[in-house]
Scaffold this active site. Structure first.
Site, PDB file in Angstrom:
ATOM      1  N   CYS A  55      63.126  85.456  19.860  1.00 34.61           N
ATOM      2  CA  CYS A  55      63.706  84.171  19.449  1.00 34.61           C
ATOM      3  C   CYS A  55      62.607  83.324  18.821  1.00 34.61           C
ATOM      4  O   CYS A  55      61.500  83.270  19.354  1.00 34.61           O
ATOM      5  CB  CYS A  55      64.280  83.471  20.678  1.00 34.61           C
ATOM      6  SG  CYS A  55      64.975  81.856  20.321  1.00 34.61           S
ATOM      7  N   LEU A  56      62.921  82.651  17.709  1.00 36.34           N
ATOM      8  CA  LEU A  56      61.913  81.822  17.038  1.00 36.34           C
ATOM      9  C   LEU A  56      61.474  80.630  17.900  1.00 36.34           C
ATOM     10  O   LEU A  56      60.418  80.061  17.665  1.00 36.34           O
ATOM     11  CB  LEU A  56      62.433  81.327  15.685  1.00 36.34           C
ATOM     12  CG  LEU A  56      62.691  82.407  14.620  1.00 36.34           C
ATOM     13  CD1 LEU A  56      63.231  81.793  13.348  1.00 36.34           C
ATOM     14  CD2 LEU A  56      61.432  83.218  14.332  1.00 36.34           C
TER      15      LEU A  56
ATOM     16  N   HIS B 271      73.531  85.871  20.408  1.00 39.45           N
ATOM     17  CA  HIS B 271      72.287  85.118  20.661  1.00 39.45           C
ATOM     18  C   HIS B 271      72.398  83.688  20.097  1.00 39.45           C
ATOM     19  O   HIS B 271      72.076  82.718  20.777  1.00 39.45           O
ATOM     20  CB  HIS B 271      71.122  85.884  20.001  1.00 39.45           C
ATOM     21  CG  HIS B 271      69.786  85.223  20.118  1.00 39.45           C
ATOM     22  ND1 HIS B 271      68.747  85.758  20.838  1.00 39.45           N
ATOM     23  CD2 HIS B 271      69.300  84.063  19.589  1.00 39.45           C
ATOM     24  CE1 HIS B 271      67.696  84.955  20.758  1.00 39.45           C
ATOM     25  NE2 HIS B 271      68.001  83.930  19.996  1.00 39.45           N
ATOM     26  N   GLU B 272      72.887  83.577  18.856  1.00 34.89           N
ATOM     27  CA  GLU B 272      72.939  82.253  18.207  1.00 34.89           C
ATOM     28  C   GLU B 272      74.035  81.378  18.805  1.00 34.89           C
ATOM     29  O   GLU B 272      73.855  80.165  18.946  1.00 34.89           O
ATOM     30  CB  GLU B 272      73.129  82.389  16.690  1.00 34.89           C
ATOM     31  CG  GLU B 272      72.081  83.215  15.947  1.00 34.89           C
ATOM     32  CD  GLU B 272      70.639  82.849  16.260  1.00 34.89           C
ATOM     33  OE1 GLU B 272      70.376  81.694  16.657  1.00 34.89           O
ATOM     34  OE2 GLU B 272      69.769  83.731  16.132  1.00 34.89           O
TER      35      GLU B 272
ATOM     36  N   GLN C  59      67.799  74.679  17.079  1.00 35.15           N
ATOM     37  CA  GLN C  59      66.403  75.092  16.916  1.00 35.15           C
ATOM     38  C   GLN C  59      65.646  74.257  15.899  1.00 35.15           C
ATOM     39  O   GLN C  59      64.420  74.331  15.836  1.00 35.15           O
ATOM     40  CB  GLN C  59      66.332  76.572  16.533  1.00 35.15           C
ATOM     41  CG  GLN C  59      66.795  77.481  17.667  1.00 35.15           C
ATOM     42  CD  GLN C  59      66.715  78.926  17.259  1.00 35.15           C
ATOM     43  OE1 GLN C  59      67.623  79.438  16.613  1.00 35.15           O
ATOM     44  NE2 GLN C  59      65.627  79.585  17.607  1.00 35.15           N
TER      45      GLN C  59
ATOM     46  N   GLY D  85      68.263  85.118  12.393  1.00 38.80           N
ATOM     47  CA  GLY D  85      69.305  84.168  12.751  1.00 38.80           C
ATOM     48  C   GLY D  85      68.696  82.869  13.236  1.00 38.80           C
ATOM     49  O   GLY D  85      67.559  82.848  13.727  1.00 38.80           O
TER      50      GLY D  85
ATOM     51  N   HIS E  92      72.749  79.771  21.799  1.00 39.11           N
ATOM     52  CA  HIS E  92      71.926  78.593  21.480  1.00 39.11           C
ATOM     53  C   HIS E  92      72.788  77.333  21.404  1.00 39.11           C
ATOM     54  O   HIS E  92      72.400  76.272  21.898  1.00 39.11           O
ATOM     55  CB  HIS E  92      71.232  78.765  20.118  1.00 39.11           C
ATOM     56  CG  HIS E  92      69.882  79.422  20.183  1.00 39.11           C
ATOM     57  ND1 HIS E  92      68.841  78.904  20.909  1.00 39.11           N
ATOM     58  CD2 HIS E  92      69.409  80.549  19.579  1.00 39.11           C
ATOM     59  CE1 HIS E  92      67.771  79.695  20.754  1.00 39.11           C
ATOM     60  NE2 HIS E  92      68.090  80.702  19.952  1.00 39.11           N
TER      61      HIS E  92
END
Ligand code: NI
Length: 177
Positions: free
Chosen positions: A94-95, A136-137, A50, A45, A140
């Protein structure tokens, strides 16, 4: 086009993304780039923050591995959680915090309302990995990272660990140039 992933503590990760009002070429390109960037890093995701874009856009593909990737691409524009139930604790990464994994408490079930690339509204009910990825997204988009969901002590320990990981990550990136 693969875009640069913003790494913690980049300010853009702490900001609230704006609602998308125009469903044109720009958003389609952004979504395409976000999938390419996510696949390159092996994530499931990605939120627009990001890649440094403050727009309420999320992409998810639970099969980010080479073989199945691209067959079940999900795009959520202006997503909103309208219902949630239950509780589940599971490890998350997380990226934007590469290498850091921590157990995070999330709702077990969510119902999400969003718009597609054409601006058409839809709803999805999710459990398991999809429910976790959506929460999670969407966090963000509101400037919240998974470490913000930990206790103050856990967050401090996680950030200490991440500082070390980041030094390693930067050395690795520098040696590739
Ligand atoms: Ni993330």
């Amino acid at each position: 086009m693969v875009r640069e992933i913003r790494i913690y503590p980049d300010e853009v990760l702490k900001q609230r993304a704006d609602e998308v009002k125009e469903f044109g070429k720009e958003i389609k390109e952004l979504v395409q780039d976000m999938f390419e960037t996510m696949y390159e890093k092996g994530g499931v995701g990605l939120a627009a923050n990001q890649v440094g874009v403050l727009k309420r856009v999320v992409v998810i593909d639970l099969h980010s591995g080479k073989e199945k990737q691209g067959k079940e691409q999900m795009v959520f524009i202006n997503p909103q959680i309208v219902e949630e139930r239950g509780e589940v604790v599971q490890e998350e990464g997380c990226l934007s915090l590469p290498g850091l994994y921590k157990k995070v408490k999330r709702a077990a079930f969510v119902k999400v309302k969003a718009q597609n690339l054409e601006g058409k509204e839809f709803e999805v009910e999710a459990e398991g990995l999809l429910a976790r990825a959506l929460q999670h997204e969407i966090d963000h988009l509101n400037g919240i990272l998974f470490i913000d969901r930990l206790s103050p002590l856990q967050k401090r320990l996680a950030l200490e660990k991440f500082k070390k990981l980041k030094r390693k990550y930067e050395r690795k990136t520098a040696s590739k140039r």
